[in-house]
Design a protein around this motif. Sequence first.
Motif, PDB file in Angstrom:
ATOM      1  N   UNK A  11       8.888  16.595  12.695  1.00  0.00           N
ATOM      2  CA  UNK A  11       9.820  15.041  12.292  1.00  0.00           C
ATOM      3  C   UNK A  11      10.884  16.514  12.939  1.00  0.00           C
ATOM      4  N   UNK A  12      10.866  17.913  12.081  1.00  0.00           N
ATOM      5  CA  UNK A  12      11.871  18.932  12.499  1.00  0.00           C
ATOM      6  C   UNK A  12      12.458  19.115  13.330  1.00  0.00           C
ATOM      7  N   UNK A  13      11.176  19.597  14.367  1.00  0.00           N
ATOM      8  CA  UNK A  13      10.696  20.127  15.422  1.00  0.00           C
ATOM      9  C   UNK A  13      11.447  19.133  16.969  1.00  0.00           C
ATOM     10  N   UNK A  14      11.357  17.287  16.650  1.00  0.00           N
ATOM     11  CA  UNK A  14      12.197  16.552  17.429  1.00  0.00           C
ATOM     12  C   UNK A  14      13.157  15.885  17.400  1.00  0.00           C
ATOM     13  N   UNK A  15      13.799  16.564  15.972  1.00  0.00           N
ATOM     14  CA  UNK A  15      14.737  16.471  15.173  1.00  0.00           C
ATOM     15  C   UNK A  15      15.302  15.361  14.992  1.00  0.00           C
ATOM     16  N   UNK A  38      -9.028  20.685   7.370  1.00  0.00           N
ATOM     17  CA  UNK A  38      -9.305  20.942   8.805  1.00  0.00           C
ATOM     18  C   UNK A  38      -8.429  19.998   9.647  1.00  0.00           C
ATOM     19  N   UNK A  39      -8.635  19.063   8.984  1.00  0.00           N
ATOM     20  CA  UNK A  39      -7.334  17.835  10.066  1.00  0.00           C
ATOM     21  C   UNK A  39      -6.026  18.144  10.186  1.00  0.00           C
ATOM     22  N   UNK A  40      -5.714  18.952   8.399  1.00  0.00           N
ATOM     23  CA  UNK A  40      -3.904  19.433   8.496  1.00  0.00           C
ATOM     24  C   UNK A  40      -3.703  20.300   9.788  1.00  0.00           C
ATOM     25  N   UNK A  41      -4.931  21.329   9.687  1.00  0.00           N
ATOM     26  CA  UNK A  41      -4.631  22.626  10.331  1.00  0.00           C
ATOM     27  C   UNK A  41      -4.735  22.092  11.437  1.00  0.00           C
ATOM     28  N   UNK A  42      -5.820  21.223  12.572  1.00  0.00           N
ATOM     29  CA  UNK A  42      -5.154  20.826  13.789  1.00  0.00           C
ATOM     30  C   UNK A  42      -3.734  20.344  13.951  1.00  0.00           C
ATOM     31  N   UNK A  43      -3.926  19.367  13.157  1.00  0.00           N
ATOM     32  CA  UNK A  43      -2.676  18.611  13.047  1.00  0.00           C
ATOM     33  C   UNK A  43      -1.482  19.365  13.510  1.00  0.00           C
ATOM     34  N   UNK A  44      -1.189  20.632  12.911  1.00  0.00           N
ATOM     35  CA  UNK A  44      -0.231  21.564  12.466  1.00  0.00           C
ATOM     36  C   UNK A  44      -0.423  22.554  14.178  1.00  0.00           C
ATOM     37  N   UNK A  93       0.489  23.776  20.601  1.00  0.00           N
ATOM     38  CA  UNK A  93       0.356  23.193  21.681  1.00  0.00           C
ATOM     39  C   UNK A  93       1.154  21.815  22.086  1.00  0.00           C
ATOM     40  N   UNK A  94       1.896  21.524  21.545  1.00  0.00           N
ATOM     41  CA  UNK A  94       2.943  20.875  21.487  1.00  0.00           C
ATOM     42  C   UNK A  94       2.399  19.234  22.406  1.00  0.00           C
ATOM     43  N   UNK A  95       1.616  18.914  21.046  1.00  0.00           N
ATOM     44  CA  UNK A  95       1.759  17.076  21.432  1.00  0.00           C
ATOM     45  C   UNK A  95       1.426  16.844  20.544  1.00  0.00           C
ATOM     46  N   UNK A  96       2.935  16.041  20.261  1.00  0.00           N
ATOM     47  CA  UNK A  96       2.808  15.462  19.143  1.00  0.00           C
ATOM     48  C   UNK A  96       2.075  14.455  18.415  1.00  0.00           C
ATOM     49  N   UNK A  97       1.093  13.587  20.025  1.00  0.00           N
ATOM     50  CA  UNK A  97       0.724  12.394  19.749  1.00  0.00           C
ATOM     51  C   UNK A  97      -0.650  13.150  18.740  1.00  0.00           C
ATOM     52  N   UNK A  98      -1.075  14.196  19.281  1.00  0.00           N
ATOM     53  CA  UNK A  98      -2.562  14.368  18.723  1.00  0.00           C
ATOM     54  C   UNK A  98      -2.272  14.573  17.967  1.00  0.00           C
ATOM     55  N   UNK A  99      -1.379  15.592  17.715  1.00  0.00           N
ATOM     56  CA  UNK A  99      -0.952  15.199  15.955  1.00  0.00           C
ATOM     57  C   UNK A  99      -1.011  15.056  14.970  1.00  0.00           C
ATOM     58  N   UNK A 100      -0.131  13.711  15.124  1.00  0.00           N
ATOM     59  CA  UNK A 100      -0.132  12.545  14.242  1.00  0.00           C
ATOM     60  C   UNK A 100      -0.867  11.855  14.037  1.00  0.00           C
TER      61      UNK A 100
END
Length: 643
Positions: free
Chosen positions: A208-212, A159-165, A171-178
């Motif tokens: 990282x791919x989405x962040x290029x 579920x943590x993996x699901x929330x990160x994804x 939700x475009x919150x990479x810091x929260x995802x990380x």
Amino acid sequence: MKLSLFICLFLFFFIPLTSISQADSLELQLPKASQAEKIGLYKKLTIKYSEIKLEKAFDYARQGLALVNDSISKDAGFFYLLLGKIANEQGNPQQALRYYNKTLEVAQALNYELGIAKSFQNIGVTHIRMGHYEKALKHYLDALNIYQKHNKNELVIGILNNLGTLHSCHLKNNQKAKTYFEQALDLTKNNDDHNFKSYILTNIGEMYLRQEAYEKATASFSEALSLAKKENNIQVIVNILKNLSAIHLAKEEYPPALQYAQESLEIREKAGFSLKIALEYLHHGNIYEKLGNNTTALHYYLKAQETALKIHSTPQLVKTYEALHRFFKKTKQFEKGYYYLCLYTRYKDSLFTTEKSKQLQQIQTKFDVENKQKEVQLLTNSLQIKELQNQQQQTAVTTLIIGLLASVFILSTAIFAYIHKRKISKALEEKNKKIATTLQEREILLKEVHHRVKNNLQIVASLINLQHEFGNKTPPQEVLQKVQDKIEAMVIIHENLYKKGDLSSISFKTYIERLSSYFKTSYALSEQGISITTDVVDTPINIDTLVPCGLILNEIISNSIKHAFPPTHNGAIMIKASLSDQGCTLAIKDNGIGFPKDFDPTKHKDSLGMQLIKGLSKQIKGTLSITSDKGTTYTLSFPLSLE
């Protein structure tokens, strides 16, 4: 590396054959099994076939559910869960959500908290596929609380993996995802199952791919691929291969991009993963198009369309139609390009689509760039003047120094400098006049555009109001179609205006042909056995005359399509326009059933269409006549210039 890849592919293709053999063995046990034993066999068959053939897995799950006597039991909940997962894999999230809600009802009735949490998690996954991200977040957090309460580390990792994804992708919150991904990775240190870590690393790589950040993405994918191969996790492997292909495509390294894409597609087809296979075909088409192989690119685009239609995936259809429109436009096959543009537009949710917004942004950007270029040019001219002034000052100083020694030279230099200055000043004066004239013309043109847009928006508002007043008994879908036709008649005018760059007039022939094409496509006339032919003189008509003419044509053509032809009748609509000393004569004739005898359509006050035709004819000072003999003929004569 090639040897390891070969071994990996061999294992992937061998495993489905083994699964089929095991499934066949289970099927042989069904005839002699008791009801309870059959339920167990159907569970195993569903799981086995979910890896190789989703349709058969779905069928076995339905059969197993039918054998369960108690609808509130773990057996029923188990089959509902499997049916939901299969529906999601088949690209049917609405059906999946229904099954998962059934699973939740069973778990709540049994007071089975882990079952409730798993239902929340699967419902969250389904909401993401439906675009309901806030609902997905709520269900994920509810599931996480239950898993943590029961100290289920493996489920907490998932579920943590699901929330990160969710935070990274939607939700475009990479810091929260990380943060969520790092928490999940910490928990995998005490777990020997590499699947968890491979899933998490894959999602980190996609972030990282989405962040290029291609180097970081490649590192994460490589580590995930190594772990997935150890666990023989086909789904993760095909996903990683697709992402590695995307990285090389972004870096314009097309051969390795194609190689990874082909490996991913081959494994996906063999394993029977159908959910995203249309996007795989689109990806292949894009790569082949980049490589200049248009024939193969088109093959994959059409295959993507066929697959998306088969699985009823509207989002994939939208992407496919957009790709086909772009492809045919690029290859100058404009009729096909327009056809797919219509399909693409039809599947969008609103009039102002993302593509329209992008086009408007491009227009605004172009306008801003032109203004910047003008500013740069004016600045350049100013610098040139200053440079010339500096040169003149240097020349004057030099002249004074050598004045007594070379008076003739000084005089000649002064004359030359004077002539040169006059030429430069004259050139600058002419350039400034041209710039001023251009700016004035631009301002006039912009005012004219605003005026035209305001007038036509007022016309649209009036037409919608009239349609509302006259359409109380008309179905809403038909009302919307009528309004759309009227707006399209005006859209074609504006499209021609902007392409031509002249706001005063448009070719009558071009406009009527474009309007006819719209009706052929929008109403699928070929399928109804109705044809439209045109014989129109090629003459320019000013926009104040063309807008009413276009609306009159729209009303007559749409009326003929809807009312003139019986179902078994092959209909024909002929549009003819000719010139005379008095102006233009426009005739629209159909070979339909015509008006009833002794019926005068011009006196039919309840018809909005006829009221519009009469009113618009008067607006352009035209004369309208209607005859009904072997069909119906509308003849409109009007002057070409209005005071």
